[in-house]
Design a protein around this motif. Structure first.
Motif: not given
Length: 168
Positions: A139-157
């Motif tokens: 759960i932690v690893i998948v959660g961090v994976h999703i968070a990093i993916s969203l960070f790449h998409q919406f913050v780093l664009r």
């Protein structure tokens, strides 16, 4: 001679990624049925046929097979270069986290079905315990994976998430 990194993921790599993601969610939904079945067996109660427990076993084996396929494609096709070149210590940390997280994600995707299969087919309580204990880790690893993916998409664009939605 070094093989050049592909521009993006292949259609099959993307299909396997999302198939494993969906099956992991299914496993969490089937997990309580498996826990009930194992507990009934452990206490000497009649667990019944346990269709949902067997479904959990089947889905776990499917995840393992798909993971092997995915790693095979990773070695055969390679993976795209990182979505961005880190320029700050913070970006270097994100790049490091992304790399290491991928390793641990693959490790758990292999370890969970293997320990589950050993526990189920060999009635090994240690493997069963390890398998059950890894739930929080996944759960932690998948959660961090999703968070990093969203960070790449919406913050780093930088379009990193798009690479797992559209084949190269």
């Amino acid at each position: 001679m070094s093989k050049e990194a592909p521009a993006g993921y292949s259609r099959m790599q993307i299909v396997l990624h999302w198939a494993v993601a969906v099956l992991v969610v299914v496993q969490f939904l089937l997990g309580p049925a498996m826990s009930s079945f194992v507990e009934a067996e452990r206490t000497g109660a009649d667990p019944g046929f346990g269709a949902l427990a067997w479904a959990h076993v089947g889905v776990g084996l499917a995840i393992l097979l798909l993971a092997f396929w995915r790693v095979g494609l990773r070695f055969a096709n390679g993976v795209p270069a990182p979505a961005f070149e880190p320029k700050t210590p913070e970006q270097e940390f994100i790049a490091f986290l992304t790399r290491e997280l991928s390793f641990f994600l693959y490790l758990t995707i292999f370890a969970l079905p293997i320990t589950g299969a050993i526990g189920w087919f060999y009635q090994n309580e240690v493997a069963t315990s390890v398998h059950g204990s890894m739930k929080v880790l996944v759960i932690v690893i998948v959660g961090v994976h999703i968070a990093i993916s969203l960070f790449h998409q919406f913050v780093l664009r930088n379009g990193a998430l798009d690479r797992m939605r559209r084949p190269n």
